[in-house]
Design an enzyme around this catalytic site. Structure first.
Site, PDB file in Angstrom:
ATOM      1  N   CYS A   2      13.620 142.321  35.265  1.00  0.00           N
ATOM      2  CA  CYS A   2      12.680 142.720  36.306  1.00  0.00           C
ATOM      3  C   CYS A   2      13.300 143.839  37.126  1.00  0.00           C
ATOM      4  CB  CYS A   2      12.280 141.600  37.260  1.00  0.00           C
ATOM      5  SG  CYS A   2      11.515 140.198  36.465  1.00  0.00           S
ATOM      6  N   ARG A  27      13.914 147.421  32.499  1.00  0.00           N
ATOM      7  CA  ARG A  27      14.346 146.088  32.920  1.00  0.00           C
ATOM      8  C   ARG A  27      13.323 145.005  32.573  1.00  0.00           C
ATOM      9  NH1 ARG A  27      18.454 146.753  36.638  1.00  0.00           N
ATOM     10  NH2 ARG A  27      18.204 144.581  37.222  1.00  0.00           N
ATOM     11  N   TRP A  74       9.764 141.001  33.651  1.00  0.00           N
ATOM     12  CA  TRP A  74      10.136 140.350  32.389  1.00  0.00           C
ATOM     13  C   TRP A  74       9.994 138.860  32.685  1.00  0.00           C
ATOM     14  CZ3 TRP A  74      13.816 136.833  30.656  1.00  0.00           C
ATOM     15  CH2 TRP A  74      13.972 136.757  29.261  1.00  0.00           C
ATOM     16  N   ASN A 100      13.672 139.849  41.709  1.00  0.00           N
ATOM     17  CA  ASN A 100      14.349 139.856  40.404  1.00  0.00           C
ATOM     18  C   ASN A 100      15.348 138.713  40.420  1.00  0.00           C
ATOM     19  OD1 ASN A 100      15.699 140.516  38.009  1.00  0.00           O
ATOM     20  ND2 ASN A 100      17.102 141.880  39.097  1.00  0.00           N
ATOM     21  N   GLY A 101      15.241 137.827  39.429  1.00  0.00           N
ATOM     22  CA  GLY A 101      16.192 136.709  39.379  1.00  0.00           C
ATOM     23  C   GLY A 101      15.466 135.412  39.105  1.00  0.00           C
ATOM     24  N   GLU A 467      26.659 144.301  14.351  1.00  0.00           N
ATOM     25  CA  GLU A 467      25.918 145.185  15.260  1.00  0.00           C
ATOM     26  C   GLU A 467      24.704 145.795  14.534  1.00  0.00           C
ATOM     27  OE1 GLU A 467      25.310 146.297  18.065  1.00  0.00           O
ATOM     28  OE2 GLU A 467      24.664 148.381  17.861  1.00  0.00           O
ATOM     29  N   LYS A 471      20.797 145.299  15.679  1.00  0.00           N
ATOM     30  CA  LYS A 471      19.906 146.416  16.007  1.00  0.00           C
ATOM     31  C   LYS A 471      18.630 146.344  15.180  1.00  0.00           C
ATOM     32  CE  LYS A 471      21.460 147.732  18.687  1.00  0.00           C
ATOM     33  NZ  LYS A 471      22.514 147.886  19.654  1.00  0.00           N
ATOM     34  N   GLU A 474      16.416 143.544  16.478  1.00  0.00           N
ATOM     35  CA  GLU A 474      15.942 143.822  17.823  1.00  0.00           C
ATOM     36  C   GLU A 474      14.760 144.784  17.857  1.00  0.00           C
ATOM     37  OE1 GLU A 474      19.032 145.726  20.084  1.00  0.00           O
ATOM     38  OE2 GLU A 474      18.164 145.135  21.997  1.00  0.00           O
ATOM     39  N   HIS A 490      30.580 132.022   0.751  1.00  0.00           N
ATOM     40  CA  HIS A 490      30.632 130.684   1.349  1.00  0.00           C
ATOM     41  C   HIS A 490      29.251 130.204   1.784  1.00  0.00           C
ATOM     42  CE1 HIS A 490      34.976 130.551   1.093  1.00  0.00           C
ATOM     43  NE2 HIS A 490      35.038 131.755   1.632  1.00  0.00           N
ATOM     44  N   LYS A 585      16.381 145.529  29.013  1.00  0.00           N
ATOM     45  CA  LYS A 585      17.687 146.173  28.934  1.00  0.00           C
ATOM     46  C   LYS A 585      18.756 145.400  29.704  1.00  0.00           C
ATOM     47  CE  LYS A 585      20.261 149.860  27.983  1.00  0.00           C
ATOM     48  NZ  LYS A 585      20.717 149.924  26.578  1.00  0.00           N
TER      49      LYS A 585
HETATM   50  O1  M6R Z   1      24.490 145.544  29.633  1.00  0.00           O
HETATM   51  P1  M6R Z   1      25.271 144.742  28.638  1.00  0.00           P
HETATM   52  O2  M6R Z   1      26.172 145.574  27.808  1.00  0.00           O
HETATM   53  O3  M6R Z   1      26.021 143.610  29.305  1.00  0.00           O
HETATM   54  O4  M6R Z   1      24.195 144.080  27.713  1.00  0.00           O
HETATM   55  C1  M6R Z   1      24.569 143.134  26.746  1.00  0.00           C
HETATM   56  C2  M6R Z   1      23.452 142.857  25.774  1.00  0.00           C
HETATM   57  O5  M6R Z   1      22.347 142.338  26.437  1.00  0.00           O
HETATM   58  C3  M6R Z   1      23.033 144.122  25.023  1.00  0.00           C
HETATM   59  O6  M6R Z   1      24.110 144.728  24.395  1.00  0.00           O
HETATM   60  C4  M6R Z   1      21.981 143.778  23.968  1.00  0.00           C
HETATM   61  O7  M6R Z   1      22.547 142.985  22.976  1.00  0.00           O
HETATM   62  C5  M6R Z   1      21.407 145.075  23.421  1.00  0.00           C
HETATM   63  N1  M6R Z   1      20.029 145.204  23.787  1.00  0.00           N
HETATM   64  C6  M6R Z   1      21.556 145.198  21.946  1.00  0.00           C
HETATM   65  O8  M6R Z   1      21.082 146.432  21.511  1.00  0.00           O
END
Ligand code: M6R
Length: 590
Positions: A2, A27, A74, A100-101, A467, A471, A474, A490, A585
């Protein structure tokens, strides 16, 4: 998650707040709303949807008055509906709040308020805040006192901004564990979730937990947790560091991938003395624990290999959401490195609080200046890669790995050599991104309808496999797994079938031949092998060519084409790579 923003000043507030709100959309983007005050009346507009769509329909920017607050959501408590969108109000619609929170004890507070006759319109935890303020006002408290008292009733984490009809031209803002910045500009004052959303501010102030900011058009006062007026230090804001736009790119994500080389160069602009001092602290510490989430954690895992290989320093990486379950073994002889692009991630902050309480030394690797995490740390190493707007982390990860590389070499007293290596790498990466674009677009076209993707690698390349899979999940919503190549046999090998794409990351380093063998095992089960390497191999059905670089730098160069692959697969599948569903984000909830 948020985003919240408020402005009071000499100019009309709604357009200013709307412009800031758009910058906060990373956010959360499932609903948005605004409230403004003019001549003894509050005006509201809110709805489910993205800001631009809501603005088109409801003309948010047309709200009257010089004082306004706004929110982009959010959802946590309550579905994505107009009722649950912020701002929320008291019974008389004379107090409006954006938050926010999470208010952990909202149910208990809500029941108590309902017993006192308050009527609630939404399912949110936030709505208890204006009703609590209303209740304290009824008891004869001032707006400031009522807001402070209300905040003290809340358990959990919050940053909220509030306006009231009874105090025209004034905005109150307060936080606990969630980000809040106060901006002081030439024509007015701001409260917001981050500095990116502030416009024309000459200085900023970061309130600490429980401190109340009282914003007027011509200045800001601060009260401490006891309600006593305090002086807060302000810092200047170089607005050039906070400007961002997509330039000629269709999406922020592509722009940010293309900025990966520049991110590496920026990461090398560091104070060698600080690196050397911290490197010595790392070597001396009885134990070193790195904590992070998501992509930042994968960068940390690469760092772990670098510490071990380059500097012979063993350390562990603990997922931040699991950190508390290890916190008993964190003590004064532990050095904890927290890695976070935003510096706001609730799980990381929670873990660092525990580590601090146990006396550990805290070093953070952060992108966002002035973030909550940076202010909690003994030392901060900034990435300096500029704002990262797309929800998917790309250039920040490359920067984080560069910082780990510099730290590892600083442990060997070879900081300068490392910085130099990184600058050469940046040039190579630029060529790699240019050289692979068309091939990756073709690959994305060929696999756009696939439902499963696998990525394998060994050693310090294996976090890149994870990673790349993250991605892909996501932003394209394709199921993907990334794992150390030796683990395939395994269990996961059972899922490999005719045509299943398996990306084999096998640069020409000490992992090459074992990783190729694992690729051959997958191919024998019908896998389509996409090789990522600096040397071609008959195993590959498709070759993503990367240059030959220093063995410890392969993760930084091989991740970029895989970011591109995820991006183009998202485009081919018609999803929005900048704003994936269900995500945000900054993850400011636990
Ligand atoms: O702001 P941060 O680096 O702490 O965020 C951590 C994760 O939320 C962030 O890396 C998330 O996994 C990404 N959206 C992945 O692309």
């Amino acid at each position: 998650m948020c985003g919240i923003i408020g402005y009071t000043g000499k100019n009309r507030a709604a357009p200013i707040v709307l412009q800031g709100l758009r910058k906060l959309e990373y956010r959360g983007y499932d609903s948005a709303g605004m409230a403004s005050a003019l001549n003894g009346a509050l005006y509201f507009k809110k709805a489910a949807g993205k800001i631009d769509d809501i603005d088109k329909k409801y003309e948010l920017g047309e709200l009257p008055g010089n004082t306004a607050i706004a929110h982009t959501r959010w959802a946590t408590h309550g579905g994505v509906t107009q009722e649950n969108a912020h701002p929320h109000t008291d019974c008389k619609n004379s107090i409006a709040v954006v938050h926010n929170g999470i208010v952990d004890n909202y149910q208990e507070l809500r029941s108590a308020l309902i017993r006192k006759g308050h009527v609630f319109d939404s399912e949110t935890d936030t709505e208890v805040i204006p009703h609590l303020i209303e209740e304290y006002l009824k008891e004869g408290n001032t707006f400031e006192q009522a807001t402070r008292l209300a905040s003290q009733k809340l358990e959990g984490s919050y940053a909220f901004i509030v306006i009231s009809l009874d105090t025209p031209g004034r905005i109150l803002a307060i936080r606990k564990d969630n980000p809040l910045v106060i901006g002081i500009g030439r024509h007015g004052t701001f409260a917001a979730s981050d500095t990116l959303s502030l416009q024309e501010c000459e200085s900023v102030v970061f309130p600490d937990d429980g401190e109340l900011a009282i914003l007027r058009s011509d200045g800001v006062d601060f009260l401490d947790i006891e309600g006593e007026q305090i002086e807060k230090e302000s810092s200047t804001l170089d607005m050039n560091n906070y400007q961002y736009d997509k330039g000629s790119y269709e999406y922020f994500m592509l722009k940010e991938i293309m900025e990966e080389p520049q991110a590496i160069r920026a990461a090398t602009i560091q104070d060698e003395q600080i690196f050397t001092r911290l490197a010595m602290d790392i070597l001396r510490a009885r134990q070193v624990v790195i904590t992070a989430c998501g992509t930042s954690r994968y960068a940390a895992l690469v760092g772990r290999y670098l510490f071990s290989d380059v500097a012979k320093k063993f350390c562990d990486v603990v997922m931040a959401s699991e950190f508390e379950y290890f916190s008993k073994s964190i003590d004064g002889s532990t050095l904890v490195i927290a890695v976070s692009q935003s510096g706001e991630t609730a799980d990381v902050i929670e873990g660092i609080k525990r580590a601090k309480a146990n006396g550990a030394q805290i070093v953070s690797i952060v992108n966002r200046y002035g973030s909550v995490l940076s202010r909690m740390s003994d030392d901060v190493l900034y990435l300096g890669c500029g704002p990262e707007v797309a929800v998917a982390a790309t250039k920040s990860m490359v920067s984080q790995m560069a910082i780990f590389y510099l730290l590892a070499y600083a442990m060997r007293n070879e900081f300068k050599i490392a910085a130099n290596n990184l600058r050469h790498l940046a040039d190579e990466l630029e060529r790699t991104l240019k050289g692979n674009g068309k091939g990756i677009v073709r690959l994305a076209e060929a696999f756009k309808d696939i439902e499963d993707f696998y990525y394998v690698a060994r050693g310090m390349n294996s976090p890149i496999a994870s990673e790349a899979a993250l991605k892909l999940k996501e932003i394209s919503y394709i199921h993907a797994e990334g794992l150390p190549a030796g683990e395939l046999k395994h269990g996961t090998l059972a899922l490999i079938d005719d045509g299943t794409p398996v990306v084999v990351l096998c640069p020409n380093d000490n992992t090459f031949s074992d990783t190729i063998s694992n690729g051959i095992e997958a191919k024998a089960r019908g896998a389509y092998i996409i090789g990522v390497s600096d040397i071609e191999h008959e195993l590959f059905d498709f070759w993503i060519k990367i240059p030959h670089v220093d063995g410890f730098l392969y993760p930084l160069i091989s991740v970029a084409p895989l970011h591109l692959l995820a991006y183009y697969l998202a485009l081919k599948r018609g999803t929005d790579p900048d704003k994936p569903r269900n995500l945000a984000k900054s993850v400011t909830v636990k």
